[in-house]
Design an enzyme around this catalytic site. Structure first.
Site, PDB file in Angstrom:
ATOM      1  N   PHE A  23       0.825  -1.214   0.000  1.00 38.01           N
ATOM      2  CA  PHE A  23       0.000   0.000   0.000  1.00 38.01           C
ATOM      3  C   PHE A  23       0.862   1.269   0.000  1.00 38.01           C
ATOM      4  CE2 PHE A  23      -2.605   3.085   2.483  1.00 38.01           C
ATOM      5  CZ  PHE A  23      -3.740   3.122   1.680  1.00 38.01           C
ATOM      6  N   SER A  51       3.203  -6.618   3.007  1.00 41.08           N
ATOM      7  CA  SER A  51       2.199  -5.709   3.549  1.00 41.08           C
ATOM      8  C   SER A  51       0.843  -5.930   2.868  1.00 41.08           C
ATOM      9  CB  SER A  51       2.693  -4.268   3.405  1.00 41.08           C
ATOM     10  OG  SER A  51       1.881  -3.387   4.147  1.00 41.08           O
ATOM     11  N   ASP A  53       7.573  -3.564  13.934  1.00 38.04           N
ATOM     12  CA  ASP A  53       6.985  -3.046  12.702  1.00 38.04           C
ATOM     13  C   ASP A  53       6.152  -1.832  13.083  1.00 38.04           C
ATOM     14  OD1 ASP A  53       5.216  -2.570  10.517  1.00 38.04           O
ATOM     15  OD2 ASP A  53       5.285  -4.660   9.906  1.00 38.04           O
ATOM     16  N   HIS A 102       9.133  -2.702   8.881  1.00 34.52           N
ATOM     17  CA  HIS A 102       8.028  -3.118   8.008  1.00 34.52           C
ATOM     18  C   HIS A 102       8.459  -3.517   6.595  1.00 34.52           C
ATOM     19  CE1 HIS A 102       3.996  -3.574   6.605  1.00 34.52           C
ATOM     20  NE2 HIS A 102       4.173  -2.679   5.648  1.00 34.52           N
TER      21      HIS A 102
END
Length: 248
Positions: free
Chosen positions: A28, A96, A194, A224
């Site tokens: 994203f 993700s 994260d 992340h």
């Protein structure tokens, strides 16, 4: 309709190799840059690879603002179809929201041979407040480049479209509700620290999917965007090993 230019480094990547294919998805507000090292490692190993640029990504935040979660699914489905024309066996991996899309595909394409998800998102409480924001608030702060390794920068948007966050919340909710329908071999990779997606997401995924062969591996030296971080080689090695284990 505005024609946005694709940012340098955000282009889709494909490689025609053997009869085993890997579908690779970025996350994203990010771009293909975050998953390029993984995609190239699979190409080097002889796989046919597709790493598409998700619609609305890698151009301008205003482009992403008008894209929907169905657009992102459609991008992945097109890449899957491209691989299906060339390959007998297809695997998938994603980071993700790319992990979220990987789980979605495992729910809708039970023929996927095996999947690997990296810091996958199914619930991000910090994002849920967007529903209460005034209608004139269009953008939030950037969420990209959560990387522990110094000097490494993710190619991602400098701001996050509120409309797109709402689309992501819908996608995550839909995917979370269908986790128990996932039966294919699954490798779950998670960074214990994260700052974007709570690491607990990965344990929930592992606990809820009904795959007989499922494993969780921690990435202790990464945040992340682990695919660009200190554990990049671990991700590549473990995913390659896992997919090879489930080869034809």
């Amino acid at each position: 309709m505005t024609n946005y230019e694709v940012l340098q480094g955000a282009e889709a990547y494909t490689y025609e190799g053997g009869k085993r294919g890997v579908l690779v998805s970025h996350g994203f507000t990010g771009t293909t840059q975050s998953m390029r090292p993984v995609a190239e490692a699979f190409a080097e190993a002889g796989y046919t690879v597709s790493l598409p640029r998700l619609k609305g990504h890698g151009t301008d935040p205003e482009d992403m603002e008008v894209s929907t979660y169905q657009d992102w699914i459609d991008t992945i489905e097109e890449a899957y179809a491209w691989l299906a024309e060339r390959c007998d066996t297809i695997y998938m991996t994603g980071l993700s929201m790319g992990g979220t899309l990987t789980l979605y595909m495992a729910q809708h394409h039970p023929d996927l041979k095996a999947i690997s998800v990296i810091n996958a998102a199914i619930e991000v409480p910090a994002m849920e407040g967007v529903a209460q924001l005034p209608s004139d608030v269009r953008f939030l702060d950037a969420i990209g480049s959560d990387i522990k390794k110094s000097g490494v920068v993710e190619l991602a948007y400098p701001k996050t479209p509120v409309a797109a966050v709402k689309q992501l919340l819908t996608l995550m909710s839909e995917v979370k509700a269908g986790l128990s329908s996932i039966h294919c071999p699954t490798l779950v990779l998670v960074s214990p620290e994260d700052h974007v997606v709570p690491p607990s997401n990965s344990q929930t995924i592992l606990d809820t999917i009904t795959s007989k062969d499922k494993h969780l591996i921690e990435l202790p030296e990464s945040y992340h965007v682990a695919t660009l971080d200190n554990d990049q080689q671990t991700i590549i090695d473990e995913t390659l090993k896992f997919f090879e284990k489930h080869g034809e």
